[in-house]
Design a protein around this motif. Structure first.
Motif, PDB file in Angstrom:
ATOM      1  N   VAL A 136       0.399  -1.389  -0.361  1.00 51.01           N
ATOM      2  CA  VAL A 136       0.004   0.351   0.251  1.00 51.01           C
ATOM      3  C   VAL A 136       0.616   1.477  -0.084  1.00 51.01           C
ATOM      4  O   VAL A 136       0.824   2.581  -0.860  1.00 51.01           O
ATOM      5  N   ALA A 137       2.047   1.496   0.587  1.00 48.34           N
ATOM      6  CA  ALA A 137       2.366   2.555   1.566  1.00 48.34           C
ATOM      7  C   ALA A 137       3.547   2.718  -0.289  1.00 48.34           C
ATOM      8  O   ALA A 137       3.444   3.962  -0.475  1.00 48.34           O
ATOM      9  N   VAL A 138       4.059   1.744  -1.448  1.00 51.56           N
ATOM     10  CA  VAL A 138       4.578   1.616  -2.501  1.00 51.56           C
ATOM     11  C   VAL A 138       3.962   2.545  -3.561  1.00 51.56           C
ATOM     12  O   VAL A 138       4.326   2.814  -4.055  1.00 51.56           O
ATOM     13  N   VAL A 139       2.202   1.576  -3.636  1.00 51.53           N
ATOM     14  CA  VAL A 139       1.650   1.967  -4.532  1.00 51.53           C
ATOM     15  C   VAL A 139       1.091   3.438  -4.373  1.00 51.53           C
ATOM     16  O   VAL A 139       0.873   3.890  -5.661  1.00 51.53           O
ATOM     17  N   SER A 140       0.913   3.784  -3.747  1.00 48.77           N
ATOM     18  CA  SER A 140       0.588   4.557  -3.077  1.00 48.77           C
ATOM     19  C   SER A 140       1.617   6.683  -3.488  1.00 48.77           C
ATOM     20  O   SER A 140       0.944   7.692  -3.811  1.00 48.77           O
ATOM     21  N   TYR A 141       2.897   5.829  -3.161  1.00 54.09           N
ATOM     22  CA  TYR A 141       3.575   6.374  -3.460  1.00 54.09           C
ATOM     23  C   TYR A 141       4.244   6.718  -5.142  1.00 54.09           C
ATOM     24  O   TYR A 141       5.153   7.536  -6.078  1.00 54.09           O
ATOM     25  N   SER A 142       3.218   6.211  -6.058  1.00 59.38           N
ATOM     26  CA  SER A 142       3.332   6.183  -7.592  1.00 59.38           C
ATOM     27  C   SER A 142       2.387   7.680  -8.405  1.00 59.38           C
ATOM     28  O   SER A 142       2.597   7.843  -8.958  1.00 59.38           O
ATOM     29  N   PHE A 143       2.741   8.040  -6.839  1.00 57.32           N
ATOM     30  CA  PHE A 143       1.590   9.660  -7.473  1.00 57.32           C
ATOM     31  C   PHE A 143       2.384  10.510  -8.155  1.00 57.32           C
ATOM     32  O   PHE A 143       1.846  11.265  -9.232  1.00 57.32           O
ATOM     33  N   PRO A 144       3.534  11.130  -8.368  1.00 51.26           N
ATOM     34  CA  PRO A 144       4.083  11.444  -9.315  1.00 51.26           C
ATOM     35  C   PRO A 144       4.493  11.479 -10.412  1.00 51.26           C
ATOM     36  O   PRO A 144       4.204  12.010 -11.502  1.00 51.26           O
ATOM     37  N   VAL A 145       3.956  10.072 -11.359  1.00 49.77           N
ATOM     38  CA  VAL A 145       3.862   9.565 -12.315  1.00 49.77           C
ATOM     39  C   VAL A 145       2.631   9.738 -12.850  1.00 49.77           C
ATOM     40  O   VAL A 145       2.705  10.512 -13.656  1.00 49.77           O
ATOM     41  N   TRP A 146       1.420   9.692 -11.788  1.00 50.32           N
ATOM     42  CA  TRP A 146       0.008   9.965 -12.182  1.00 50.32           C
ATOM     43  C   TRP A 146       0.036  11.535 -12.394  1.00 50.32           C
ATOM     44  O   TRP A 146      -0.618  12.330 -13.392  1.00 50.32           O
ATOM     45  N   THR A 147       0.506  11.789 -11.411  1.00 51.69           N
ATOM     46  CA  THR A 147       0.258  13.466 -11.271  1.00 51.69           C
ATOM     47  C   THR A 147       0.846  14.438 -12.937  1.00 51.69           C
ATOM     48  O   THR A 147       0.574  14.491 -14.074  1.00 51.69           O
ATOM     49  N   CYS A 148       2.162  13.467 -13.103  1.00 49.54           N
ATOM     50  CA  CYS A 148       2.728  14.144 -14.204  1.00 49.54           C
ATOM     51  C   CYS A 148       1.625  13.403 -15.764  1.00 49.54           C
ATOM     52  O   CYS A 148       1.662  14.525 -16.455  1.00 49.54           O
ATOM     53  N   LEU A 149       1.097  12.826 -15.950  1.00 49.49           N
ATOM     54  CA  LEU A 149      -0.001  12.010 -16.565  1.00 49.49           C
ATOM     55  C   LEU A 149      -0.704  13.175 -16.918  1.00 49.49           C
ATOM     56  O   LEU A 149      -1.556  13.573 -17.969  1.00 49.49           O
ATOM     57  N   LEU A 150      -1.384  12.954 -15.719  1.00 50.77           N
ATOM     58  CA  LEU A 150      -2.722  14.002 -15.726  1.00 50.77           C
ATOM     59  C   LEU A 150      -2.244  15.241 -16.364  1.00 50.77           C
ATOM     60  O   LEU A 150      -2.776  16.714 -16.650  1.00 50.77           O
ATOM     61  N   ALA A 151      -0.939  16.122 -15.787  1.00 52.34           N
ATOM     62  CA  ALA A 151      -0.750  17.246 -16.013  1.00 52.34           C
ATOM     63  C   ALA A 151      -1.007  17.666 -17.906  1.00 52.34           C
ATOM     64  O   ALA A 151      -0.476  18.424 -18.128  1.00 52.34           O
ATOM     65  N   TRP A 152       0.182  16.360 -18.062  1.00 54.21           N
ATOM     66  CA  TRP A 152      -0.133  16.565 -19.847  1.00 54.21           C
ATOM     67  C   TRP A 152      -1.171  16.870 -20.556  1.00 54.21           C
ATOM     68  O   TRP A 152      -1.397  17.103 -21.712  1.00 54.21           O
ATOM     69  N   GLU A 206       0.859  19.822 -20.384  1.00 57.96           N
ATOM     70  CA  GLU A 206       2.565  20.069 -20.694  1.00 57.96           C
ATOM     71  C   GLU A 206       2.807  19.197 -21.124  1.00 57.96           C
ATOM     72  O   GLU A 206       2.353  17.964 -20.928  1.00 57.96           O
ATOM     73  N   ARG A 207       4.652  19.514 -21.446  1.00 53.80           N
ATOM     74  CA  ARG A 207       5.326  18.468 -22.381  1.00 53.80           C
ATOM     75  C   ARG A 207       5.442  16.723 -21.777  1.00 53.80           C
ATOM     76  O   ARG A 207       5.945  16.692 -20.263  1.00 53.80           O
ATOM     77  N   ILE A 251      -2.782  17.897  -9.169  1.00 57.86           N
ATOM     78  CA  ILE A 251      -3.151  19.300 -10.412  1.00 57.86           C
ATOM     79  C   ILE A 251      -4.356  19.938 -10.314  1.00 57.86           C
ATOM     80  O   ILE A 251      -4.022  21.250 -10.196  1.00 57.86           O
ATOM     81  N   TYR A 252      -5.635  19.943  -9.462  1.00 58.32           N
ATOM     82  CA  TYR A 252      -5.762  20.945  -8.917  1.00 58.32           C
ATOM     83  C   TYR A 252      -5.611  22.218  -8.570  1.00 58.32           C
ATOM     84  O   TYR A 252      -6.123  23.023  -8.657  1.00 58.32           O
ATOM     85  N   LEU A 253      -5.089  22.257  -7.350  1.00 63.76           N
ATOM     86  CA  LEU A 253      -4.472  22.964  -6.416  1.00 63.76           C
ATOM     87  C   LEU A 253      -3.522  23.574  -7.857  1.00 63.76           C
ATOM     88  O   LEU A 253      -3.441  25.293  -7.487  1.00 63.76           O
ATOM     89  N   LYS A 254      -3.320  23.353  -8.578  1.00 61.73           N
ATOM     90  CA  LYS A 254      -2.234  24.075  -9.319  1.00 61.73           C
ATOM     91  C   LYS A 254      -3.019  24.670  -9.929  1.00 61.73           C
ATOM     92  O   LYS A 254      -2.645  25.507 -10.948  1.00 61.73           O
ATOM     93  N   LEU A 255      -4.421  24.415 -10.784  1.00 62.71           N
ATOM     94  CA  LEU A 255      -5.165  25.050 -11.080  1.00 62.71           C
ATOM     95  C   LEU A 255      -6.162  26.090 -10.399  1.00 62.71           C
ATOM     96  O   LEU A 255      -5.742  27.282 -11.241  1.00 62.71           O
ATOM     97  N   VAL A 256      -6.032  25.890  -9.331  1.00 65.45           N
ATOM     98  CA  VAL A 256      -6.557  27.126  -8.846  1.00 65.45           C
ATOM     99  C   VAL A 256      -5.942  27.939  -7.780  1.00 65.45           C
ATOM    100  O   VAL A 256      -6.467  28.713  -7.453  1.00 65.45           O
ATOM    101  N   PRO A 314      12.301  20.885 -13.911  1.00 69.57           N
ATOM    102  CA  PRO A 314      11.600  22.827 -14.060  1.00 69.57           C
ATOM    103  C   PRO A 314      10.021  22.463 -13.666  1.00 69.57           C
ATOM    104  O   PRO A 314       9.070  23.457 -13.564  1.00 69.57           O
ATOM    105  N   ARG A 315       9.117  21.638 -14.327  1.00 65.78           N
ATOM    106  CA  ARG A 315       8.172  20.964 -14.808  1.00 65.78           C
ATOM    107  C   ARG A 315       6.704  21.124 -13.254  1.00 65.78           C
ATOM    108  O   ARG A 315       5.845  21.698 -12.793  1.00 65.78           O
ATOM    109  N   MET A 316       7.663  20.376 -12.253  1.00 66.34           N
ATOM    110  CA  MET A 316       6.803  20.143 -11.136  1.00 66.34           C
ATOM    111  C   MET A 316       7.298  20.945 -10.042  1.00 66.34           C
ATOM    112  O   MET A 316       8.866  20.992  -9.322  1.00 66.34           O
TER     113      MET A 316
END
Length: 299
Positions: A94-110, A115-116, A163-168, A287-289
Motif C-alpha cells: 500500500v505504501a509503495v503503490v500509493s507513492y506512485s502519485f508523481p507518475v500519475w500527476t505528470c500524466l494528468l498534467a499532460w 504540459e509536455r 493538479i487541482y491545486l495547480k489550477l486554482v 522545471p515543471r514540477m
C-alpha cells in the motif's frame, strides 16, 4: 538544517504506515481516520495560534470552496482509500503503490494542463505500470487485488488533487491553509462515518489501536505537515520530492520488523520498478514540477 528536517519528516511519515495497520486492528478505517484528522487539525490550529498567525482565510466563499475540494481529494480520499487498502493488502504494498502519485500527476498534467510529456516521464509511466502489474499478478485470485486497486485509486486521488491545486492556487499562509484542510477533512469524515456506520465506536479497539490513531494524528497529520511546509520553502523541488520517497521505503522496512510483513522477491521487483518510475518522473520533470507537487497539497 532543511535536509535534516526532510530526513526527520521522511522517517516520521514512514513510521506512520505500520502505525495505521496497528490502528486498524481494532478500529474501522472511518473511525481511525476521523480520530487522526481531528487530533491533527486540533494540533495544527493550536500551533497556528501560538505562532501568532491569523486563522482568517483570504478570498471568502470562493477560497473556502477550493479548500473543501482540495481537502476531499488530497486528504479525505487519500486517507480513506489507503486505510481501506490495508485491510486486504500488506502495508508495504500500500505504501509503495500509493507513492506512485508523481507518475500519475505528470500524466494528468499532460492531459489536463497540456504540459509536455517528456521522455523520462513516459519511461516512468511504463515502469510504474510494469511495477503494479508485477504486484498484481500474484494476487489476481485473492482479495489482495482489492487492496492494490484501492492503493492505485489513492495515488490517483493525490495526483488529481495536486493538479487541482495547480489550477486554482489557493491564497494564504501555507500552514493556515493546511490546518483548515485537515479540519475540513475531519468534518467530512464525521459526516461520512455517521452515514456509513453510525456514531464512531471505540470497541473492541485496544489501547494500542487508539494510541496508534492518536499518534498518527499528532505526528502524521500535524508534525509531518508542519515540517513539510517548512522544507518546501527551503529546498529545491527535486530534492524535496526525492526525499519524500524515503517514506514508503522506511514503511516497508519498519513493517517487516514490527509487523513481520517481509516482502517477497516479486514484491521487491515491483517496489523497485515503482521507485524507479517515481524517481525518473521527478528528475525528468524538474522545471515543471513545483515543490507543492511532491507530497504537498495533501495537507
Amino acid at each position: 538544517m532543511a535536509k535534516l528536517l526532510l530526513a526527520i519528516c521522511g522517517i516520521c511519515w514512514g513510521l506512520m504506515w505500520p502505525l495505521i495497520k496497528i490502528g486498524l486492528t481494532g478500529l474501522t478505517p472511518w473511525t481511525f481516520r476521523l480520530i487522526g484528522f481531528t487530533v491533527g487539525a486540533g494540533a495544527l490550529l493550536v500551533v497556528v495560534k501560538l505562532s501568532g498567525r491569523s486563522l482568517a482565510v483570504k478570498g471568502g466563499g470562493n477560497t473556502w470552496m477550493r479548500l473543501f475540494v482540495s481537502s476531499v481529494l488530497n486528504v479525505v480520499a487519500f486517507g480513506v482509500l489507503s486505510a481501506f487498502a490495508m485491510l486486504t493488502a500488506s502495508t508495504g504494498r500500500v505504501a509503495v503503490v500509493s507513492y506512485s502519485f508523481p507518475v500519475w500527476t505528470c500524466l494528468l498534467a499532460w492531459l489536463v494542463l497540456g504540459e509536455r510529456l517528456r521522455g523520462a516521464v513516459a519511461v516512468g509511466l511504463a515502469l510504474c505500470i510494469g511495477g503494479i502489474a508485477v504486484l498484481v499478478y500474484p494476487v489476481l485470485d485473492s482479495v489482495g487485488l482489492i487492496g492494490l486497486a484501492l492503493s492505485v485509486a489513492a495515488a490517483m486521488a493525490w495526483a488529481v488533487g495536486t493538479i487541482y491545486l495547480k489550477l486554482v492556487k489557493i491564497p494564504g499562509d501555507v500552514i493556515v491553509i493546511t490546518a483548515w484542510q485537515i479540519a475540513i477533512a475531519a468534518l467530512v469524515l464525521l459526516f461520512c462515518t455517521l452515514i456509513v456506520q453510525g456514531w464512531p465506536t471505540f470497541e473492541p479497539a485496544s489501547a494500542k489501536a487508539l494510541a496508534a490513531a492518536i499518534l498518527n494524528g499528532l505526528v502524521g497529520s500535524a508534525l509531518c505537515y508542519f515540517l513539510w511546509y517548512n522544507i518546501v520553502g527551503r529546498l529545491p523541488a527535486t530534492t524535496a520530492s526525492l526525499g519524500s520517497l524515503s517514506s514508503p521505503a522506511i514503511g516497508v522496512v519498519i513493517s517487516a520488523l514490527i509487523l513481520g510483513e517481509v516482502p517477497s522477491t516479486i514484491d521487491v521487483v515491483g517496489f523497485g520498478l515503482i521507485f524507479a518510475a517515481a524517481m525518473g518522473v521527478i528528475l525528468g520533470s524538474r522545471p515543471r514540477m513545483p515543490a507543492t507537487g511532491a507530497k504537498t497539497d495533501l495537507s
